[in-house]
Scaffold this active site. Sequence first.
Site, mmCIF file in Angstrom:
data_model
loop_
_atom_site.group_PDB
_atom_site.id
_atom_site.type_symbol
_atom_site.label_atom_id
_atom_site.label_comp_id
_atom_site.label_asym_id
_atom_site.label_seq_id
_atom_site.Cartn_x
_atom_site.Cartn_y
_atom_site.Cartn_z
ATOM 1 N N GLU A 1 -16.380 -24.461 47.560
ATOM 2 C CA GLU A 1 -16.787 -24.147 46.186
ATOM 3 C C GLU A 1 -15.558 -23.981 45.297
ATOM 4 O OE1 GLU A 1 -18.307 -20.267 43.732
ATOM 5 O OE2 GLU A 1 -18.614 -20.336 45.898
ATOM 6 N N ASP B 1 -14.945 -26.538 42.178
ATOM 7 C CA ASP B 1 -14.889 -26.088 40.789
ATOM 8 C C ASP B 1 -13.813 -26.857 40.023
ATOM 9 O OD1 ASP B 1 -15.443 -24.019 38.596
ATOM 10 O OD2 ASP B 1 -13.318 -23.664 38.978
ATOM 11 N N ASP C 1 -23.102 -22.679 42.892
ATOM 12 C CA ASP C 1 -21.992 -22.604 43.848
ATOM 13 C C ASP C 1 -22.103 -23.705 44.903
ATOM 14 O OD1 ASP C 1 -21.134 -20.390 42.481
ATOM 15 O OD2 ASP C 1 -21.795 -18.933 43.987
ATOM 16 N N GLU D 1 -21.047 -27.077 43.524
ATOM 17 C CA GLU D 1 -19.588 -27.193 43.478
ATOM 18 C C GLU D 1 -19.024 -27.429 44.874
ATOM 19 O OE1 GLU D 1 -18.255 -24.633 39.555
ATOM 20 O OE2 GLU D 1 -18.450 -23.572 41.465
#
Length: 232
Positions: free
Chosen positions: A47, A51, A120, A123
């Site tokens: 994650e 991002d 989350d 990502e």
Amino acid sequence: MRANLQRLSKAQTELCHRLGYAFADPALLERALTHRSHSSNHYERLEFLGDSVLSFAVSAELYDRFPELAEGELTRLRASLVKQDTLAQVARQLAVGESLLLGGGEMKSGGFDRDSILADALEALIGAVFLDGGAVAVRAVVVRLFHEYLEQLDPRTIPKDPKTTLQERLQKQALATPVYSLLEASGDAHNQTFVVECQIAELSLCTRGEGSTRRAAEQQAAQQALAQLATP
């Protein structure tokens, strides 16, 4: 690229089809779908990577699509796409929740459909695609996933977020930019609450904001500052 589909569940295989990407390393996909409540080998590192990769892929696409826009306008467009509610919507369109590996408590509390977990996990999936296939592959996946949102973008209708609005207002008055400080982060790692303080020293102004991410808390603190500045 051909994935070893024998290691994937039916739900994971169908997710790959919807994602439009076949993993060479199925273990990356499984980790991207594993919540910390289910296993210590969870998705949070992916994650973290995803991002930044998502931000890169969206930035590159916006750079190509809008050659006439300045940096600030591109930043606002990106912010309108790379936010929790949009990520959660995309995750729902992919039916990511059906493939998530959650602990019993999270499953019972509806974690498979919680915005924060879905965002989350998306990502994490993007991070996994990057590790598995590289920058070109992940950009293609991101553009495909966000196609509808990219097509609807209109720079003329994207409002400025509170932090940007506050900063520009202070700059027009030749004042220093606000300082944001994290005061508190509480709750479980997968369900945290952040409290942030926004200080504008030259105006002796201090506000606080709260949110499920530090970014959201900063935006709320900036909004509170704008509200106070608007009060006679």
